[in-house]
Design a protein around this motif. Structure first.
Motif, PDB file in Angstrom:
ATOM      1  N   SER A   1       0.826  -1.203   0.000  1.00 54.23           N
ATOM      2  CA  SER A   1       0.000   0.000   0.000  1.00 54.23           C
ATOM      3  C   SER A   1       0.865   1.258   0.000  1.00 54.23           C
ATOM      4  CB  SER A   1      -0.917  -0.016   1.230  1.00 54.23           C
ATOM      5  OG  SER A   1      -0.122  -0.069   2.406  1.00 54.23           O
ATOM      6  N   ALA A   2       2.021   1.187  -0.623  1.00 56.57           N
ATOM      7  CA  ALA A   2       2.950   2.322  -0.634  1.00 56.57           C
ATOM      8  C   ALA A   2       2.458   3.442  -1.542  1.00 56.57           C
ATOM      9  CB  ALA A   2       4.329   1.860  -1.069  1.00 56.57           C
ATOM     10  N   GLY A   3       1.770   3.116  -2.593  1.00 55.64           N
ATOM     11  CA  GLY A   3       1.246   4.150  -3.482  1.00 55.64           C
ATOM     12  C   GLY A   3       1.980   4.213  -4.805  1.00 55.64           C
ATOM     13  N   GLY A   4       1.383   4.898  -5.749  1.00 60.02           N
ATOM     14  CA  GLY A   4       1.923   4.990  -7.094  1.00 60.02           C
ATOM     15  C   GLY A   4       3.199   5.805  -7.183  1.00 60.02           C
ATOM     16  N   PHE A   5       3.333   6.812  -6.326  1.00 61.11           N
ATOM     17  CA  PHE A   5       4.539   7.638  -6.350  1.00 61.11           C
ATOM     18  C   PHE A   5       5.776   6.828  -5.989  1.00 61.11           C
ATOM     19  CE2 PHE A   5       7.573  10.443  -4.165  1.00 61.11           C
ATOM     20  CZ  PHE A   5       7.895  11.275  -5.236  1.00 61.11           C
ATOM     21  N   VAL A   6       5.649   6.017  -4.942  1.00 56.17           N
ATOM     22  CA  VAL A   6       6.783   5.182  -4.514  1.00 56.17           C
ATOM     23  C   VAL A   6       7.110   4.152  -5.595  1.00 56.17           C
ATOM     24  CG1 VAL A   6       7.561   3.508  -2.793  1.00 56.17           C
ATOM     25  CG2 VAL A   6       6.302   5.528  -2.070  1.00 56.17           C
ATOM     26  N   TYR A   7       6.088   3.569  -6.200  1.00 50.30           N
ATOM     27  CA  TYR A   7       6.290   2.605  -7.279  1.00 50.30           C
ATOM     28  C   TYR A   7       7.017   3.261  -8.450  1.00 50.30           C
ATOM     29  CZ  TYR A   7       5.225  -0.474 -11.193  1.00 50.30           C
ATOM     30  OH  TYR A   7       5.317  -1.269 -12.296  1.00 50.30           O
ATOM     31  N   GLY A   8       6.574   4.428  -8.856  1.00 54.65           N
ATOM     32  CA  GLY A   8       7.224   5.141  -9.960  1.00 54.65           C
ATOM     33  C   GLY A   8       8.651   5.532  -9.634  1.00 54.65           C
ATOM     34  N   LEU A   9       8.860   5.947  -8.395  1.00 53.78           N
ATOM     35  CA  LEU A   9      10.205   6.307  -7.952  1.00 53.78           C
ATOM     36  C   LEU A   9      11.139   5.095  -7.987  1.00 53.78           C
ATOM     37  CD1 LEU A   9      11.581   8.879  -6.952  1.00 53.78           C
ATOM     38  CD2 LEU A   9      11.082   8.138  -4.619  1.00 53.78           C
ATOM     39  N   LEU A  10      10.631   3.954  -7.570  1.00 53.84           N
ATOM     40  CA  LEU A  10      11.436   2.726  -7.589  1.00 53.84           C
ATOM     41  C   LEU A  10      11.790   2.311  -9.012  1.00 53.84           C
ATOM     42  CD1 LEU A  10      12.694   0.321  -6.064  1.00 53.84           C
ATOM     43  CD2 LEU A  10      10.490  -0.830  -6.285  1.00 53.84           C
ATOM     44  N   VAL A  11      10.831   2.359  -9.895  1.00 57.54           N
ATOM     45  CA  VAL A  11      11.089   1.995 -11.299  1.00 57.54           C
ATOM     46  C   VAL A  11      12.102   2.954 -11.921  1.00 57.54           C
ATOM     47  CG1 VAL A  11      10.042   1.858 -13.595  1.00 57.54           C
ATOM     48  CG2 VAL A  11       8.885   0.841 -11.633  1.00 57.54           C
ATOM     49  N   ALA A  12      11.958   4.240 -11.639  1.00 53.55           N
ATOM     50  CA  ALA A  12      12.915   5.228 -12.161  1.00 53.55           C
ATOM     51  C   ALA A  12      14.313   5.001 -11.586  1.00 53.55           C
ATOM     52  CB  ALA A  12      12.437   6.641 -11.843  1.00 53.55           C
ATOM     53  N   ALA A  13      14.389   4.685 -10.309  1.00 51.00           N
ATOM     54  CA  ALA A  13      15.690   4.443  -9.676  1.00 51.00           C
ATOM     55  C   ALA A  13      16.369   3.214 -10.272  1.00 51.00           C
ATOM     56  CB  ALA A  13      15.518   4.275  -8.166  1.00 51.00           C
ATOM     57  N   ILE A  14      15.615   2.156 -10.470  1.00 52.92           N
ATOM     58  CA  ILE A  14      16.191   0.940 -11.067  1.00 52.92           C
ATOM     59  C   ILE A  14      16.641   1.224 -12.494  1.00 52.92           C
ATOM     60  CG2 ILE A  14      15.636  -1.385 -11.891  1.00 52.92           C
ATOM     61  CD1 ILE A  14      13.944  -1.739  -9.368  1.00 52.92           C
ATOM     62  N   GLY A  15      15.851   1.959 -13.247  1.00 52.50           N
ATOM     63  CA  GLY A  15      16.238   2.309 -14.621  1.00 52.50           C
ATOM     64  C   GLY A  15      17.495   3.152 -14.667  1.00 52.50           C
ATOM     65  N   LEU A  16      17.579   4.152 -13.790  1.00 58.56           N
ATOM     66  CA  LEU A  16      18.758   5.015 -13.754  1.00 58.56           C
ATOM     67  C   LEU A  16      20.003   4.243 -13.312  1.00 58.56           C
ATOM     68  CD1 LEU A  16      19.862   7.876 -14.107  1.00 58.56           C
ATOM     69  CD2 LEU A  16      19.343   8.277 -11.693  1.00 58.56           C
ATOM     70  N   CYS A  17      19.863   3.406 -12.295  1.00 56.24           N
ATOM     71  CA  CYS A  17      20.998   2.600 -11.829  1.00 56.24           C
ATOM     72  C   CYS A  17      21.465   1.633 -12.918  1.00 56.24           C
ATOM     73  CB  CYS A  17      20.629   1.828 -10.567  1.00 56.24           C
ATOM     74  SG  CYS A  17      20.431   2.860  -9.107  1.00 56.24           S
ATOM     75  N   SER A  18      20.524   1.053 -13.636  1.00 58.97           N
ATOM     76  CA  SER A  18      20.881   0.139 -14.726  1.00 58.97           C
ATOM     77  C   SER A  18      21.606   0.874 -15.844  1.00 58.97           C
ATOM     78  CB  SER A  18      19.639  -0.554 -15.280  1.00 58.97           C
ATOM     79  OG  SER A  18      19.090  -1.411 -14.314  1.00 58.97           O
ATOM     80  N   LEU A  19      21.137   2.067 -16.157  1.00 56.44           N
ATOM     81  CA  LEU A  19      21.782   2.873 -17.196  1.00 56.44           C
ATOM     82  C   LEU A  19      23.216   3.230 -16.791  1.00 56.44           C
ATOM     83  CD1 LEU A  19      21.577   4.531 -19.858  1.00 56.44           C
ATOM     84  CD2 LEU A  19      20.909   6.444 -18.412  1.00 56.44           C
ATOM     85  N   LEU A  20      23.384   3.735 -15.577  1.00 54.46           N
ATOM     86  CA  LEU A  20      24.718   4.123 -15.112  1.00 54.46           C
ATOM     87  C   LEU A  20      25.658   2.921 -15.032  1.00 54.46           C
ATOM     88  CD1 LEU A  20      23.810   6.675 -12.306  1.00 54.46           C
ATOM     89  CD2 LEU A  20      24.636   7.151 -14.617  1.00 54.46           C
ATOM     90  N   SER A  21      25.150   1.812 -14.535  1.00 54.70           N
ATOM     91  CA  SER A  21      25.971   0.605 -14.418  1.00 54.70           C
ATOM     92  C   SER A  21      26.340   0.058 -15.799  1.00 54.70           C
ATOM     93  CB  SER A  21      25.210  -0.440 -13.607  1.00 54.70           C
ATOM     94  OG  SER A  21      26.020  -1.537 -13.332  1.00 54.70           O
ATOM     95  N   GLY A  22      25.402   0.126 -16.733  1.00 58.81           N
ATOM     96  CA  GLY A  22      25.688  -0.327 -18.097  1.00 58.81           C
ATOM     97  C   GLY A  22      26.732   0.543 -18.779  1.00 58.81           C
ATOM     98  N   LEU A  23      26.622   1.865 -18.600  1.00 61.85           N
ATOM     99  CA  LEU A  23      27.626   2.772 -19.175  1.00 61.85           C
ATOM    100  C   LEU A  23      29.005   2.511 -18.595  1.00 61.85           C
ATOM    101  CD1 LEU A  23      25.652   6.136 -19.257  1.00 61.85           C
ATOM    102  CD2 LEU A  23      26.370   4.758 -21.218  1.00 61.85           C
ATOM    103  N   ARG A  24      29.049   2.276 -17.287  1.00 67.75           N
ATOM    104  CA  ARG A  24      30.323   2.006 -16.628  1.00 67.75           C
ATOM    105  C   ARG A  24      30.934   0.701 -17.151  1.00 67.75           C
ATOM    106  NH1 ARG A  24      32.280  -0.870 -12.337  1.00 67.75           N
ATOM    107  NH2 ARG A  24      33.958   0.118 -11.182  1.00 67.75           N
ATOM    108  N   MET A  25      30.116  -0.337 -17.275  1.00 63.71           N
ATOM    109  CA  MET A  25      30.616  -1.629 -17.763  1.00 63.71           C
ATOM    110  C   MET A  25      31.096  -1.509 -19.211  1.00 63.71           C
ATOM    111  SD  MET A  25      31.318  -4.792 -17.268  1.00 63.71           S
ATOM    112  CE  MET A  25      30.498  -5.367 -15.826  1.00 63.71           C
TER     113      MET A  25
END
Length: 173
Positions: A67-91
């Protein structure tokens, strides 16, 4: 004399190629199963990307069901996407240019460890893409090896043979 009997024998002190994960030193001559590995490594990396994406999907689904809400869900998806992008660029940079090329935010800082951990799927995807072109890290290792062989050849032929002592140097007239 050994070089005449066995053309494959390397002279004493000759540089040795550094092994690459999954490939060993087969990348140098591209023999002994190199091409089979060049097919197996991208497939394995793609399977690892799919497994990682599934794992991340389960984690995100758990937050979505709470029951965290849509904002937390969107924030989590954005964080995972950004971390994946940064990690992929680094690799990608690590595999194509080597560890010395990592500068700024890409360096091995403990504060960014969580970013690299969360973005593991991006790093695996970059590994997959790089393995389609070459054995990951082959260009870096080949450049290092070629420089070492060239330096060895210069020393062997005497072009770089100096004592370093200016008193022994021949005086020019």
């Amino acid at each position: 004399m050994d070089e005449q009997l066995n053309p494959q024998a390397k002279p004493v002190g000759a540089p040795e190629p550094e092994p690459i994960r999954w490939f060993g030193t087969s990348w140098l001559e591209r023999g002994s199963g190199y091409w089979a590995r060049r097919v197996a490594v991208p497939l394995g990396a793609l399977v690892a990307v799919a497994a990682g994406a599934l794992l991340l999907r389960f984690a995100v689904a758990g937050v979505q069901d709470s029951s965290a809400g849509g904002f937390v869900y969107g924030l989590l998806v954005a964080a995972i996407g950004l971390c994946s992008l940064l990690s992929g660029l680094r690799m990608w940079k690590l595999l194509s240019e080597g560890k010395p090329a990592l500068t700024g935010w890409m360096t091995e800082e403990k504060s960014l460890g969580a970013v690299w951990l969360i973005g593991f799927a991006g790093a695996l995807f970059a590994y997959f893409l790089r393995s389609l072109a070459e054995a990951p890290g082959e260009a870096v290792k080949r450049a290092e090896y070629d420089r070492a062989v060239a330096a060895f050849d210069r020393r062997k032929t005497g072009q770089a043979a100096r004592s370093g002592n200016p008193k022994r140097a021949k005086k020019r007239r």
